[in-house]
Design an enzyme around this catalytic site. Structure first.
Site, PDB file in Angstrom:
ATOM      1  N   THR A  46      54.179 -68.266 -51.617  1.00  0.00           N
ATOM      2  CA  THR A  46      54.490 -66.839 -51.704  1.00  0.00           C
ATOM      3  C   THR A  46      53.240 -65.997 -51.482  1.00  0.00           C
ATOM      4  O   THR A  46      53.320 -64.861 -51.014  1.00  0.00           O
ATOM      5  CB  THR A  46      55.124 -66.507 -53.069  1.00  0.00           C
ATOM      6  OG1 THR A  46      56.294 -67.328 -53.253  1.00  0.00           O
ATOM      7  CG2 THR A  46      55.509 -65.049 -53.171  1.00  0.00           C
ATOM      8  N   TYR A 134      55.067 -80.054 -57.266  1.00  0.00           N
ATOM      9  CA  TYR A 134      55.942 -79.100 -56.589  1.00  0.00           C
ATOM     10  C   TYR A 134      56.787 -79.875 -55.591  1.00  0.00           C
ATOM     11  O   TYR A 134      56.287 -80.294 -54.538  1.00  0.00           O
ATOM     12  CB  TYR A 134      55.097 -78.027 -55.908  1.00  0.00           C
ATOM     13  CG  TYR A 134      55.854 -76.918 -55.212  1.00  0.00           C
ATOM     14  CD1 TYR A 134      57.223 -76.747 -55.363  1.00  0.00           C
ATOM     15  CD2 TYR A 134      55.173 -76.027 -54.391  1.00  0.00           C
ATOM     16  CE1 TYR A 134      57.904 -75.715 -54.722  1.00  0.00           C
ATOM     17  CE2 TYR A 134      55.838 -74.990 -53.747  1.00  0.00           C
ATOM     18  CZ  TYR A 134      57.205 -74.843 -53.921  1.00  0.00           C
ATOM     19  OH  TYR A 134      57.870 -73.819 -53.285  1.00  0.00           O
ATOM     20  N   LYS A 162      57.691 -78.533 -60.648  1.00  0.00           N
ATOM     21  CA  LYS A 162      58.501 -77.424 -60.154  1.00  0.00           C
ATOM     22  C   LYS A 162      59.494 -78.026 -59.170  1.00  0.00           C
ATOM     23  O   LYS A 162      59.118 -78.499 -58.101  1.00  0.00           O
ATOM     24  CB  LYS A 162      57.625 -76.379 -59.462  1.00  0.00           C
ATOM     25  CG  LYS A 162      58.428 -75.235 -58.834  1.00  0.00           C
ATOM     26  CD  LYS A 162      57.557 -74.346 -57.962  1.00  0.00           C
ATOM     27  CE  LYS A 162      58.419 -73.306 -57.249  1.00  0.00           C
ATOM     28  NZ  LYS A 162      57.643 -72.525 -56.249  1.00  0.00           N
ATOM     29  N   VAL A 203      59.268 -70.847 -62.186  1.00  0.00           N
ATOM     30  CA  VAL A 203      58.324 -70.319 -61.194  1.00  0.00           C
ATOM     31  C   VAL A 203      59.156 -69.523 -60.194  1.00  0.00           C
ATOM     32  O   VAL A 203      59.898 -70.103 -59.401  1.00  0.00           O
ATOM     33  CB  VAL A 203      57.559 -71.457 -60.488  1.00  0.00           C
ATOM     34  CG1 VAL A 203      56.616 -70.880 -59.434  1.00  0.00           C
ATOM     35  CG2 VAL A 203      56.772 -72.283 -61.509  1.00  0.00           C
TER      36      VAL A 203
END
Length: 301
Positions: A46, A134, A162, A203
């Site tokens: 992001t 992740y 995540k 998240v």
């Protein structure tokens, strides 16, 4: 390290020429902390890490860590295509006082589970920091499967994952078979399900511009256990999640949302381009309805 609450993968504000707007970033950090998010992630996708050099990513991480000044933990993204770059990011995170690192599978390479695990363990040895894995096979091409989890789970530093696969069976697997690895929601439209299965962190990129609303869902479900109200809040958020995920305009939508909140985000770096007028108008309408609806729900609660 215990991960609890809303962790915002912070955008990178840019000037028109693509350079960093650090004053804009300072304002975003202050806004997020003031709104009650529980942690910040510097150098996530992001934040457009795929457009940045290792040195640029560490510059942003140092700035974010200094600006947070111990008020919330700062996780530093250490995922990269090259193991050497990930190690440099991990060592940099350690040296700047990062609280943890976020490690994804290296994109495009499509490593085996053993190769992927050895990559994480090499990064772990370099940093000796808490790790949030992740798992995003839609972007990396590989899944962090059971062989991978069995190998990396032996490290005391591998604290959390995540989970962004979108496969609800992964939530069940992690909750049942890997309770020692904290499960963090990385799939926004499944936040309610994650919390029901014991996740205690989320998240979420949308918290860049709607931090209070994301905190409200977390507190309603994960703290109060009020899933009846949580379903109402989640229902109000679903139209936004559909807009964010459509047509490959995720970062652009998040940055425009930040601009709507009165902060500077600037344009994305190439190859991405800003939203057009129609896309902006659609996003603005969805956000207005969401904020009004959730405000009404919170007043009733």
């Amino acid at each position: 390290m215990k991960f609890k609450g809303i962790y915002t993968p912070v955008i990178t504000p840019h000037r028109a020429d693509g350079s960093f707007d650090l004053d804009g970033l300072a304002d975003v950090v202050e806004h997020l902390i003031g709104a009650g998010v529980h942690g910040l992630i510097s150098g996530g996708s992001t934040g457009e890490n795929y457009t940045q050099t290792v040195d640029e990513r560490l510059e942003l991480a140092r700035f974010t860590k200094a600006r947070a000044n111990g008020r919330v933990p700062v996780i530093v993204g250490a995922g990269a295509m090259r193991t050497a770059d990930s190690i440099a990011l991990a060592e940099g995170a350690r040296d700047l006082g990062g609280d943890a690192i976020l490690v994804a599978s290296p994109p495009y390479a499509v490593p085996t589970e053993r190769e992927n695990a050895l990559n994480v363990l090499a990064i772990d040895r370099a940093a000796n920091l808490p790790i949030m894995l992740y798992n995003y096979p839609g972007r990396t091409g590989v899944n962090m499967g059971e062989e991978f989890l069995d190998r990396v789970g032996r490290s005391r530093n591998v604290c959390a994952i995540k989970e962004s696969s979108g496969d609800i069976n992964r939530v069940h697997l992690l909750a049942r078979d890997y309770p020692h690895i904290q499960m963090s929601c990385g799939m926004d439209d499944q936040a309610l399900e994650f919390f029901a299965w014991g996740a205690r962190s989320w998240v979420c990129a949308g918290s860049n511009f709607l931090p209070e609303e994301h905190v409200a869902l977390y507190e309603t479900c994960a703290v109060k256990g009020d899933f009846a109200t949580g379903r109402r809040i989640m229902s109000a958020m679903m139209p936004l999640m559909r807009v964010l995920e459509q047509g490959g305009k995720f970062v652009q939508c998040v940055k425009h949302g930040v601009e709507m909140a009165g902060l500077r985000a600037g344009p994305p770096r190439p190859p991405l381009k800003p939203l057009n007028k129609d896309d902006k108008r659609q996003l603005e309408q969805v956000i207005r309805v969401l904020k009004t609806t959730i405000a009404d729900i919170r007043r009733e609660d």
